[in-house]
Design a protein around this motif. Structure first.
Motif, mmCIF file in Angstrom:
data_model
loop_
_atom_site.group_PDB
_atom_site.id
_atom_site.type_symbol
_atom_site.label_atom_id
_atom_site.label_comp_id
_atom_site.label_asym_id
_atom_site.label_seq_id
_atom_site.Cartn_x
_atom_site.Cartn_y
_atom_site.Cartn_z
ATOM 1 N N VAL A 265 0.848 -1.194 0.000
ATOM 2 C CA VAL A 265 0.000 0.000 0.000
ATOM 3 C C VAL A 265 0.884 1.245 0.000
ATOM 4 C CG1 VAL A 265 -1.722 1.325 1.287
ATOM 5 C CG2 VAL A 265 -1.918 -1.165 1.162
ATOM 6 N N MET A 266 0.518 2.232 -0.831
ATOM 7 C CA MET A 266 1.274 3.486 -0.930
ATOM 8 C C MET A 266 0.285 4.647 -1.011
ATOM 9 S SD MET A 266 2.530 3.101 -4.921
ATOM 10 C CE MET A 266 2.829 4.831 -5.324
ATOM 11 N N GLY A 267 0.790 5.868 -1.169
ATOM 12 C CA GLY A 267 -0.081 7.006 -1.414
ATOM 13 C C GLY A 267 -0.378 7.857 -0.196
ATOM 14 N N CYS A 268 -1.370 8.733 -0.341
ATOM 15 C CA CYS A 268 -1.640 9.778 0.650
ATOM 16 C C CYS A 268 -2.146 9.234 1.983
ATOM 17 C CB CYS A 268 -2.645 10.780 0.085
ATOM 18 S SG CYS A 268 -1.970 11.781 -1.263
ATOM 19 N N LEU A 269 -3.093 8.301 1.938
ATOM 20 C CA LEU A 269 -3.609 7.732 3.193
ATOM 21 C C LEU A 269 -2.492 7.028 3.951
ATOM 22 C CD1 LEU A 269 -6.403 7.253 4.717
ATOM 23 C CD2 LEU A 269 -6.215 4.925 3.845
ATOM 24 N N SER A 270 -1.688 6.295 3.204
ATOM 25 C CA SER A 270 -0.565 5.569 3.788
ATOM 26 C C SER A 270 0.479 6.529 4.353
ATOM 27 C CB SER A 270 0.052 4.671 2.717
ATOM 28 O OG SER A 270 1.031 3.839 3.260
ATOM 29 N N GLU A 271 0.711 7.638 3.654
ATOM 30 C CA GLU A 271 1.658 8.658 4.129
ATOM 31 C C GLU A 271 1.228 9.187 5.498
ATOM 32 O OE1 GLU A 271 4.819 11.372 4.141
ATOM 33 O OE2 GLU A 271 4.466 9.969 2.499
ATOM 34 N N ARG A 272 -0.073 9.404 5.632
ATOM 35 C CA ARG A 272 -0.577 10.060 6.840
ATOM 36 C C ARG A 272 -0.748 9.107 8.015
ATOM 37 N NH1 ARG A 272 -5.591 14.171 7.872
ATOM 38 N NH2 ARG A 272 -4.594 15.142 9.650
ATOM 39 N N TYR A 273 -1.150 7.869 7.739
ATOM 40 C CA TYR A 273 -1.484 6.949 8.830
ATOM 41 C C TYR A 273 -0.647 5.667 8.767
ATOM 42 C CZ TYR A 273 -5.585 9.995 9.058
ATOM 43 O OH TYR A 273 -6.412 11.079 9.148
#
Length: 432
Positions: free
Chosen positions: A82-90
């Protein structure tokens, strides 16, 4: 073959899509067969590129991760990343909550995925992408991050400060894409008008667009996600003078009442907003404006909402989207205001606003009947070829439907079309 197949699933915005396309090119260079279809995964490795913008987007991302996690538990999948914005934040929270995922990456460290697969990242391919769009158009991301501090927005928390890409690198990417058949570019960023301030100490968007328009083979350039305050005025001239720069601007205004613009920390006033719209229409005759508005931000009174409705009626936007406020942790609004407007009130306001716009859209579409327009053909669907004018961006805007009849049209080609009918949003045409 299944072991050498990787499924990429992209959620959220076109900026995420560009990241996925860069990753796909690298994976293909590493010897993998890569698909981009969430509905029909084919491999034993899946990579989900998540969105974390608002509540609904987060929910969609989490549901997608859980769906693939279940497939992994049932033996249909070997590895899940999993990558991306949601992953960056949480990152930490998700790793604890969904242990079936082999590894979570943020928005910017996805190159580590290649290392974890035992493959190298090829720097020499950094401008190359495997397009997921039809081969005649592409999204062109010119920067990352955002320095604006709008009250409701978590994007700066996720992506960090604004970072412009060097101009020469962007131009090289355009030449590379043109060589592969791309004719149309959707220029995107979290905030277009800030382009160049960090690298060149001034707004460089007008010069960048002018230089892209000079590249042979670039037929349409369309601009997305501008900010109204301190708009770079030389862009009016570029849009007016350059025939391959579409008379189209996507500029998110969010609200019109001074009360709400202040609470949203937009650094622009009602009067300045009206002046900017007037300036656009005066300086760039025929321009089509797309905007996004927000209802239900804390502090929005009935009077504020009435002002917003009046604004939509007066401004008569060619394209408009709207969404209801959702509280995002870590933002100024979440820390400062109480989210007391009931969900049903937000939804009612949203429905009312969009109903007004639907009537305006129908009138503006009807006014095009009888006109001749340049149209690019995107696809064949049922009995119709489906295309777009320069005033229509893919996925979000109206389309032009042309009956197949006896004539064979070529996907990705331009045609002169006479508009013969319209509905609330789409146009119907015939080839001249």
């Amino acid at each position: 073959m299944k072991r050498k197949t990787i499924d990429i699933i992209t959620l959220g915005c076109s900026k995420n899509l560009v990241d996925s396309e860069h990753l796909m090119r690298q994976l293909e260079e590493a010897g993998y067969h890569v698909t981009h279809d969430a509905q029909h995964p084919k491999g034993q490795i899946a990579v989900i590129n998540t969105c974390g913008f608002i509540g609904d987007a987060k929910e969609e991302s989490i549901n997608m991760i859980l769906e693939f996690a279940q497939a992994k538990e049932e033996g249909g999948l070997e590895k899940l990343y999993v990558m991306g914005c949601l992953s960056e934040r949480y990152l930490k929270e998700l790793a604890i909550e969904i242990p079936q995922v082999d590894k979570f990456y943020g928005k910017f460290n996805w190159k580590e995925l290649l290392q974890d697969l035992g493959k190298a990242y090829h720097d020499e391919l950094h401008i190359e992408r495997t397009l997921t769009t039809p081969k005649h158009y592409a999204y062109l991301k010119i920067s990352e991050g955002c320095d604006r501090k709008c009250s409701y927005c978590a994007i700066p928390i996720i992506t960090g400060k604004h970072v412009s890409r060097p101009m020469e690198e962007i131009l090289d990417e355009v030449r590379y894409l043109v060589a592969g058949g791309v004719k149309e570019f959707q220029v995107i960023a979290q905030e277009l008008t800030y382009y160049g301030v960090d690298l060149y100490k001034k707004q460089m968007l007008p010069e960048l667009i002018e230089r892209i328009s000079d590249i042979p083979g670039v037929e349409w350039i369309r601009l997305h996600y501008a900010y109204p305050a301190h708009f770079p005025e030389d862009l009016f001239r570029v849009m007016r003078e350059r025939p391959n720069v579409c008379k189209y601007m996507d500029i998110a205004l969010q609200h019109i009442s001074d009360n709400m613009l202040g609470k949203m920390r937009r650094h622009v006033t009602k009067a300045e907003t009206y002046q900017l719209i007037e300036r656009f229409r005066k300086e760039v005759p025929g321009i089509h404006l797309r905007t996004t508005l927000m209802v239900g931000h804390p502090g929005e009174t009935e009077a504020d909402f009435e002002e917003l409705k009046e604004f939509v009626r007066k401004a008569r936007f060619d394209r408009m989207g709207a969404f209801a406020y959702s509280e995002e942790e870590g933002t100024y609004a979440a820390a400062t205001y109480e989210d007391v407007i009931p969900r049903e009130v937000k939804q009612a306001r949203l429905d009312e606003l969009m109903a007004i716009q639907q009537g305006i859209s129908a009138e503006l579409s009807a006014a095009k009947v009888g006109k001749r327009m340049k149209v690019i053909i995107d696809r064949l669907e049922g009995d119709y070829y489906v295309g777009r004018t320069e005033f229509d961006s893919p996925e979000v805007d109206p389309e032009v439907l042309i009956e197949c009849e006896d004539e064979t049209l070529h996907i990705g080609n331009f045609y002169q079309v006479e508009v013969i009918n319209s509905d609330d949003f789409d146009l119907f045409g015939r080839i001249i």
